[in-house]
Design an enzyme around this catalytic site. Structure first.
Site, mmCIF file in Angstrom:
data_model
loop_
_atom_site.group_PDB
_atom_site.id
_atom_site.type_symbol
_atom_site.label_atom_id
_atom_site.label_comp_id
_atom_site.label_asym_id
_atom_site.label_seq_id
_atom_site.Cartn_x
_atom_site.Cartn_y
_atom_site.Cartn_z
ATOM 1 C CE LYS A 160 -4.348 -22.187 11.134
ATOM 2 N NZ LYS A 160 -3.397 -22.656 10.080
ATOM 3 C CE1 TYR A 180 0.768 0.186 4.354
ATOM 4 C CE2 TYR A 180 -0.377 1.829 4.335
ATOM 5 C CZ TYR A 180 0.809 1.089 4.740
ATOM 6 O OH TYR A 180 1.258 1.636 6.125
ATOM 7 C CD GLU A 235 6.020 -22.693 11.374
ATOM 8 O OE1 GLU A 235 5.525 -23.387 11.638
ATOM 9 O OE2 GLU A 235 5.858 -21.591 12.088
ATOM 10 C CG LEU A 293 0.384 -22.488 13.803
ATOM 11 C CD1 LEU A 293 0.426 -21.117 13.859
ATOM 12 C CD2 LEU A 293 0.162 -22.858 12.571
#
Ligand code: PMP
Length: 286
Positions: free
Chosen positions: A148, A33, A181, A206
């Site tokens: 999450k 933006y 991860e 997570l």
């Protein structure tokens, strides 16, 4: 006076202006933006913001949606339709609308949204005359991978890197060379000593629901667990590598950065855990 927003080629009442639910800005924060201030209906530092916009888009490989002249016209028309003399104009450009998948969509036009609002310059002047208060907090951008969140842009870039190399998943590596991860999965190895390894969740990853289920199943199967991080080298030397997620269950990874893991075939631990996970998941599904 009702406000007007520009959305993908049309000017619409701001109150009802929408993008599609599968817009990647909404699904993944996959967009950029810019904000210009408006003085007497004119854009301040037009070129500076256009240059940064072009750079942001180029860095993310989002196509430039329109020429600078066309964009200038849209920004000015939005300002005009909102009767903004002094205020601000916002531009959002996302990678567009496409069925949800982390990797970049093909042939999808970017979404372009422009909004503008009036700002009371006198208020800012009054505050500036008095001075404003500040506070501090740790810079955590973005150190909360345990949440999450839909702020998935780094994951999108990682998955895209995997796709471009013909790979299923990208394992992300921290500054110490340890695997954190996967871009949308938790990562595991069966190390050289035959121990099942996955990074602990104190770390910034997570807390995969599938990961938790697999930990229990591994215990029930009598598989020895060592819940600590592993390096890329350890993964490359491992007996097995696999990833877990609700969408892929247990997925054996048979090569890493082009190097074969063991004999390049799914190993017995991943295969067994996939089997027992699927069996349990089906049985317990409500
Ligand atoms: N890590 C990340 C970054 C993920 O996006 C996901 C799945 N969406 C996972 C791990 C796995 O979590 P779960 O087993 O709950 O699907």
């Amino acid at each position: 006076m009702s406000r007007i927003a520009y959305v993908n080629g049309t000017y619409q009442p701001h109150s009802g202006a929408t993008v599609h639910i599968e817009d990647r800005g909404f699904q993944f924060a996959d967009g950029v933006y810019e904000v210009w201030s408006v003085f007497d209906g004119k854009l301040a530092d037009f070129e500076g913001h256009m240059t940064r916009l072009a750079r942001s888009l180029t860095e993310l490989r989002i196509p430039i949606p329109m020429t600078a002249q066309a964009l200038e016209r849209v920004l000015k028309e939005t300002i005009r339709r909102n009767r903004v003399r002094n205020g601000i104009v916002y531009l959002q450009v996302t990678r567009g609308t496409s069925p949800r998948d982390h990797a970049f969509p093909q042939d999808t036009p970017p979404s372009v949204i422009v909004t503008s609002k009036t700002i009371d310059l006198a208020k800012g002047e009054a505050l500036a005359a008095k001075g404003a208060a500040g506070v501090t907090m740790p810079d955590i951008r973005w150190g909360r991978c345990d949440i999450k969140t839909v702020g998935l842009l780094p994951n999108v870039l990682a998955k895209q890197a995997a796709r471009e190399k013909g790979a299923y998943e990208c394992l992300m590596v921290d500054e110490m060379g340890l695997v954190t991860e996967g871009s949308s999965t938790n990562a595991w190895i069966v190390d050289e000593d035959g121990k099942l390894r996955t990074r602990d969740t104190q770390a910034n990853i997570l807390r995969g629901i599938t990961r938790t289920a697999i930990l229990k199943l591994a215990e029930a199967e009598g598989i020895e667990l060592d819940e600590r991080p592993f390096s890329v080298d350890e993964a490359k030397r491992a007996r097995e590598v696999f990833v877990t997620a609700a969408s892929s269950f247990v997925m054996p990874i048979v090569s890493l950065d082009g190097a074969k893991i063991a004999d390049g075939k799914p190993g017995p631990v991943a295969t067994r855990l996939r089997e027992v996970y699927l069996e349990q998941a089906r049985r317990e599904a409500i």
